[in-house]
Motif scaffolding. Structure first.
Motif, PDB file in Angstrom:
ATOM      1  N   LEU A 196       0.830  -1.210   0.000  1.00 46.36           N
ATOM      2  CA  LEU A 196       0.000   0.000   0.000  1.00 46.36           C
ATOM      3  C   LEU A 196       0.862   1.256   0.000  1.00 46.36           C
ATOM      4  CD1 LEU A 196      -2.726  -1.119   2.564  1.00 46.36           C
ATOM      5  CD2 LEU A 196      -3.054  -0.738   0.119  1.00 46.36           C
ATOM      6  N   MET A 197       1.921   1.261   0.802  1.00 44.54           N
ATOM      7  CA  MET A 197       2.793   2.428   0.848  1.00 44.54           C
ATOM      8  C   MET A 197       3.471   2.649  -0.499  1.00 44.54           C
ATOM      9  SD  MET A 197       4.453   1.965   4.656  1.00 44.54           S
ATOM     10  CE  MET A 197       5.379   3.505   4.622  1.00 44.54           C
ATOM     11  N   ALA A 198       3.894   1.560  -1.156  1.00 44.99           N
ATOM     12  CA  ALA A 198       4.534   1.684  -2.471  1.00 44.99           C
ATOM     13  C   ALA A 198       3.542   2.218  -3.507  1.00 44.99           C
ATOM     14  CB  ALA A 198       5.086   0.335  -2.917  1.00 44.99           C
ATOM     15  N   ALA A 199       2.284   1.783  -3.423  1.00 39.50           N
ATOM     16  CA  ALA A 199       1.277   2.259  -4.380  1.00 39.50           C
ATOM     17  C   ALA A 199       1.025   3.756  -4.217  1.00 39.50           C
ATOM     18  CB  ALA A 199      -0.027   1.478  -4.180  1.00 39.50           C
ATOM     19  N   PHE A 200       0.896   4.205  -2.986  1.00 38.08           N
ATOM     20  CA  PHE A 200       0.667   5.636  -2.763  1.00 38.08           C
ATOM     21  C   PHE A 200       1.913   6.449  -3.107  1.00 38.08           C
ATOM     22  CE2 PHE A 200      -2.740   4.048   0.127  1.00 38.08           C
ATOM     23  CZ  PHE A 200      -3.793   4.703  -0.483  1.00 38.08           C
ATOM     24  N   ARG A 201       3.082   5.911  -2.838  1.00 33.38           N
ATOM     25  CA  ARG A 201       4.302   6.635  -3.185  1.00 33.38           C
ATOM     26  C   ARG A 201       4.473   6.722  -4.696  1.00 33.38           C
ATOM     27  NH1 ARG A 201       7.032  10.711  -1.049  1.00 33.38           N
ATOM     28  NH2 ARG A 201       9.252  10.660  -1.556  1.00 33.38           N
ATOM     29  N   GLY A 219      -2.555  19.734  -3.924  1.00 31.74           N
ATOM     30  CA  GLY A 219      -3.674  19.304  -4.751  1.00 31.74           C
ATOM     31  C   GLY A 219      -4.234  17.963  -4.346  1.00 31.74           C
ATOM     32  N   ILE A 220      -5.017  17.390  -5.237  1.00 30.64           N
ATOM     33  CA  ILE A 220      -5.734  16.145  -4.950  1.00 30.64           C
ATOM     34  C   ILE A 220      -4.779  15.004  -4.663  1.00 30.64           C
ATOM     35  CG2 ILE A 220      -7.296  14.426  -5.921  1.00 30.64           C
ATOM     36  CD1 ILE A 220      -8.695  16.650  -7.419  1.00 30.64           C
ATOM     37  N   VAL A 221      -3.717  14.879  -5.439  1.00 27.78           N
ATOM     38  CA  VAL A 221      -2.784  13.770  -5.246  1.00 27.78           C
ATOM     39  C   VAL A 221      -2.185  13.819  -3.846  1.00 27.78           C
ATOM     40  CG1 VAL A 221      -0.603  12.774  -5.998  1.00 27.78           C
ATOM     41  CG2 VAL A 221      -2.285  13.497  -7.689  1.00 27.78           C
ATOM     42  N   ASP A 222      -1.797  14.986  -3.383  1.00 29.75           N
ATOM     43  CA  ASP A 222      -1.247  15.090  -2.035  1.00 29.75           C
ATOM     44  C   ASP A 222      -2.275  14.687  -0.984  1.00 29.75           C
ATOM     45  OD1 ASP A 222       1.380  16.113  -2.665  1.00 29.75           O
ATOM     46  OD2 ASP A 222       0.401  17.962  -3.252  1.00 29.75           O
ATOM     47  N   GLY A 223      -3.523  15.091  -1.174  1.00 27.10           N
ATOM     48  CA  GLY A 223      -4.559  14.685  -0.236  1.00 27.10           C
ATOM     49  C   GLY A 223      -4.764  13.185  -0.219  1.00 27.10           C
ATOM     50  N   VAL A 224      -4.757  12.571  -1.399  1.00 25.72           N
ATOM     51  CA  VAL A 224      -4.927  11.121  -1.488  1.00 25.72           C
ATOM     52  C   VAL A 224      -3.768  10.397  -0.815  1.00 25.72           C
ATOM     53  CG1 VAL A 224      -4.940   9.183  -3.105  1.00 25.72           C
ATOM     54  CG2 VAL A 224      -6.368  11.185  -3.549  1.00 25.72           C
ATOM     55  N   VAL A 225      -2.547  10.854  -1.037  1.00 23.07           N
ATOM     56  CA  VAL A 225      -1.374  10.175  -0.492  1.00 23.07           C
ATOM     57  C   VAL A 225      -1.317  10.306   1.025  1.00 23.07           C
ATOM     58  CG1 VAL A 225       1.150  10.164  -0.467  1.00 23.07           C
ATOM     59  CG2 VAL A 225      -0.072  10.388  -2.631  1.00 23.07           C
ATOM     60  N   ILE A 226      -1.536  11.514   1.544  1.00 30.81           N
ATOM     61  CA  ILE A 226      -1.518  11.707   2.995  1.00 30.81           C
ATOM     62  C   ILE A 226      -2.615  10.872   3.658  1.00 30.81           C
ATOM     63  CG2 ILE A 226      -1.860  13.377   4.845  1.00 30.81           C
ATOM     64  CD1 ILE A 226       0.829  13.601   3.504  1.00 30.81           C
ATOM     65  N   ALA A 227      -3.824  10.916   3.103  1.00 31.73           N
ATOM     66  CA  ALA A 227      -4.924  10.125   3.655  1.00 31.73           C
ATOM     67  C   ALA A 227      -4.627   8.633   3.551  1.00 31.73           C
ATOM     68  CB  ALA A 227      -6.222  10.467   2.924  1.00 31.73           C
ATOM     69  N   GLY A 228      -4.031   8.211   2.430  1.00 29.96           N
ATOM     70  CA  GLY A 228      -3.722   6.798   2.250  1.00 29.96           C
ATOM     71  C   GLY A 228      -2.711   6.290   3.251  1.00 29.96           C
ATOM     72  N   THR A 251      -2.118   7.596   6.216  1.00 31.40           N
ATOM     73  CA  THR A 251      -2.764   7.605   7.535  1.00 31.40           C
ATOM     74  C   THR A 251      -3.644   6.372   7.721  1.00 31.40           C
ATOM     75  OG1 THR A 251      -2.799  10.028   7.470  1.00 31.40           O
ATOM     76  CG2 THR A 251      -4.209   8.944   9.082  1.00 31.40           C
ATOM     77  N   ALA A 252      -4.464   6.077   6.729  1.00 29.75           N
ATOM     78  CA  ALA A 252      -5.367   4.930   6.821  1.00 29.75           C
ATOM     79  C   ALA A 252      -4.606   3.617   6.821  1.00 29.75           C
ATOM     80  CB  ALA A 252      -6.361   4.968   5.661  1.00 29.75           C
ATOM     81  N   THR A 253      -3.488   3.554   6.106  1.00 32.00           N
ATOM     82  CA  THR A 253      -2.672   2.334   6.115  1.00 32.00           C
ATOM     83  C   THR A 253      -2.127   2.067   7.511  1.00 32.00           C
ATOM     84  OG1 THR A 253      -2.066   2.639   3.790  1.00 32.00           O
ATOM     85  CG2 THR A 253      -0.651   1.217   5.117  1.00 32.00           C
ATOM     86  N   GLY A 254      -1.664   3.117   8.187  1.00 31.74           N
ATOM     87  CA  GLY A 254      -1.191   2.948   9.559  1.00 31.74           C
ATOM     88  C   GLY A 254      -2.307   2.524  10.487  1.00 31.74           C
ATOM     89  N   PHE A 255      -3.492   3.107  10.347  1.00 27.29           N
ATOM     90  CA  PHE A 255      -4.626   2.741  11.195  1.00 27.29           C
ATOM     91  C   PHE A 255      -5.021   1.284  10.964  1.00 27.29           C
ATOM     92  CE2 PHE A 255      -9.089   2.274  12.184  1.00 27.29           C
ATOM     93  CZ  PHE A 255      -9.215   2.931  13.393  1.00 27.29           C
ATOM     94  N   ALA A 256      -5.128   0.890   9.696  1.00 24.28           N
ATOM     95  CA  ALA A 256      -5.501  -0.490   9.388  1.00 24.28           C
ATOM     96  C   ALA A 256      -4.460  -1.478   9.907  1.00 24.28           C
ATOM     97  CB  ALA A 256      -5.675  -0.644   7.880  1.00 24.28           C
ATOM     98  N   PHE A 257      -3.193  -1.084   9.885  1.00 25.52           N
ATOM     99  CA  PHE A 257      -2.120  -1.948  10.391  1.00 25.52           C
ATOM    100  C   PHE A 257      -2.363  -2.277  11.868  1.00 25.52           C
ATOM    101  CE2 PHE A 257       2.108  -1.816  12.551  1.00 25.52           C
ATOM    102  CZ  PHE A 257       2.526  -3.085  12.194  1.00 25.52           C
ATOM    103  N   THR A 258      -2.612  -1.266  12.689  1.00 25.01           N
ATOM    104  CA  THR A 258      -2.852  -1.507  14.114  1.00 25.01           C
ATOM    105  C   THR A 258      -4.147  -2.284  14.333  1.00 25.01           C
ATOM    106  OG1 THR A 258      -1.662   0.505  14.710  1.00 25.01           O
ATOM    107  CG2 THR A 258      -3.156  -0.394  16.353  1.00 25.01           C
ATOM    108  N   GLU A 259      -5.188  -1.927  13.602  1.00 24.24           N
ATOM    109  CA  GLU A 259      -6.461  -2.622  13.754  1.00 24.24           C
ATOM    110  C   GLU A 259      -6.340  -4.088  13.355  1.00 24.24           C
ATOM    111  OE1 GLU A 259     -10.782  -0.970  12.922  1.00 24.24           O
ATOM    112  OE2 GLU A 259      -9.966  -1.884  11.113  1.00 24.24           O
TER     113      GLU A 259
END
Length: 446
Positions: free
Chosen positions: A95-100, A183-192, A194-202
């Protein structure tokens, strides 16, 4: 001051730098200032110091990490925690590689991405565990119906709490790292992230609990609860949390490119994205509460198409960034800062890679790094000019523009030929065959 008035007179020393091109409808800008003013460093209050902020963020996230570690380990046990940790880690690099990859046009600082991941894994997860547990217990006590309380907690409380906690990371980057949020890409990457870290702990919590249940009832293999949980959360839906939170990121991304005078829109768009994220999250959690058939129906009819649509939007936004580069940089090429071929090469990811490879082969790794830096500065310059056209930049536009131009000028000698070569190698600039003779004049030579 216009460009004509910025030209040196007979009593002045001519500047080695071309004039800075103007963008309409604002007037032309001065030529580049003295070298002592190259580094733009605005004055900051003590509490806005980078060291103070970084230290405070690290301390807060470290404390949250220790608390969440203790809570998860208490619920799963040491063995369950280790098993959950190993299994939950599997989708994280992908997931991190995809967003990067999505962020390759103008890569954001790794510090912002690591902060976002840590916030999701530590702070947001801690808020979610504490708030969800408290709310569910309060509802169960008030209604004397624990089953209904669990359903209500999963479909209503959890989406509101979790998406709000994750959105806080996007908001913090948007406010305190505004220059990096374009722009939109930065919002998608930052949100992605954040959510990847949350899903990891969950996922650690869910998989660890599943493993503990298997240990109690003595099941193992494909028939175990751990295998079923792994299939649903890691194989089928590793994108679920990123998909929800990306909606919030898109709202912030659109707000980032909205003119400053449209304040209502800049506030309403992130809130709309957050509400949509909560709604999608509630639908996903609610489908699991109504049995497996409802889960698969929502998964196939809604989640997969939504994932495909948002993936297309993210890729389209990235291509739009490349079109912005090709549309804004020719003004600097006309002013003499870039060669005519450079905007064409900089608007192609393949040409960028070829330019770095060419510099590495001919001059070594240091030259390749210089070309990479040149590409990053040129991209930032194009986005800065584009935001200026939309009325989004602040009063420091001229200082920031001139700083970026100076960084380009420092690397021009090595980056210019490399990018020109890349433009020709990718067919973005046509080079006539050697046998053609123009009488000493070649109209295609830059």
């Amino acid at each position: 001051m216009s460009q004509s008035s910025a030209r040196p007179s007979a009593h002045q020393h001519p500047s080695p730098y071309p004039a800075v091109p103007a963008y309409e409808p604002q007037p032309s800008f001065d030529a580049v200032p003295e070298r002592a003013r190259w580094r733009y460093k605005p004055r900051r209050a003590f509490w806005r110091s980078k060291v103070v902020r970084a230290s405070a963020v690290v301390i807060v996230l470290a404390l949250c990490g220790l608390v969440i570690l203790a809570l998860v380990r208490e619920q799963t046990g040491t063995e369950g925690f280790l098993v959950g940790l190993g299994l939950a880690l599997l989708p994280v690099p992908l997931l991190m590689a995809a967003f990067r990859w999505l962020d390759r046009v103008e890569p954001g600082p790794w510090g912002n991405l690591l902060f976002s991941f840590a916030w999701g894994a530590c702070a947001a997860a801690l808020v979610a565990i504490v708030a969800n547990t408290f709310a569910t217990r309060w509802i169960a006590t008030a209604t004397a119906d624990p089953a209904s309380a669990d359903t209500l907690g999963a479909t209503v409380i959890a989406p509101i709490v979790e998406e709000s906690a994750k959105a806080a990371a996007v908001l913090l980057v948007f406010v305190f790292r505004r220059r990096d949020f374009t722009g939109i890409v930065d919002g998608v990457v930052i949100a992605g992230f954040t959510a990847t870290g949350f899903a990891f702990t969950e996922n650690i919590l869910y998989l660890g609990n599943a493993f503990g249940e298997d240990q109690q009832i003595g099941t193992s293999g494909f028939a175990s609860v751990t295998a079923a949980t792994f299939f649903v959360r890691i194989v089928m839906s590793p994108f679920a949390h990123p998909l929800f939170t990306v909606l919030t990121g898109i709202g912030f991304g659109i707000a980032a490119i909205t003119a400053r005078r449209k304040r209502i829109r800049r506030v309403a768009l992130p809130l709309l994205g957050l509400v949509l994220a909560m709604g999608m999250h509630a639908l996903w959690n609610g489908s699991a509460a109504f049995g497996p058939w409802a889960f698969y129906a929502v998964y196939g009819a809604f989640m997969v198409p939504a994932f495909g649509l948002l993936t297309w939007l993210a890729v389209w936004s990235r291509q739009r960034e490349l079109r912005t580069i090709s549309g804004e940089l020719p003004a600097y090429a006309a002013a003499g800062w870039l060669t005519p071929a450079e905007p064409l090469a900089l608007s192609s990811m393949r040409a960028r890679g070829l330019a770095r490879g060419y510099a590495a082969r001919c001059f070594g790794p240091a030259a390749a790094r210089a070309v990479g830096e040149y590409e990053a500065f040129a991209t930032s310059l194009a986005f800065l000019r584009h935001r200026a056209r939309r009325g989004v930049v602040g009063p420091d536009f001229m200082a920031r523009e001139q700083e970026l131009l100076h960084h380009l000028w420092q690397r021009k000698e090595i980056a210019g030929p490399a990018l020109t070569y890349a433009a020709q190698a990718t067919g973005r600039v046509w080079t006539p065959p050697p046998h053609l003779n123009y009488g000493g004049y070649n109209p295609y030579r830059y």
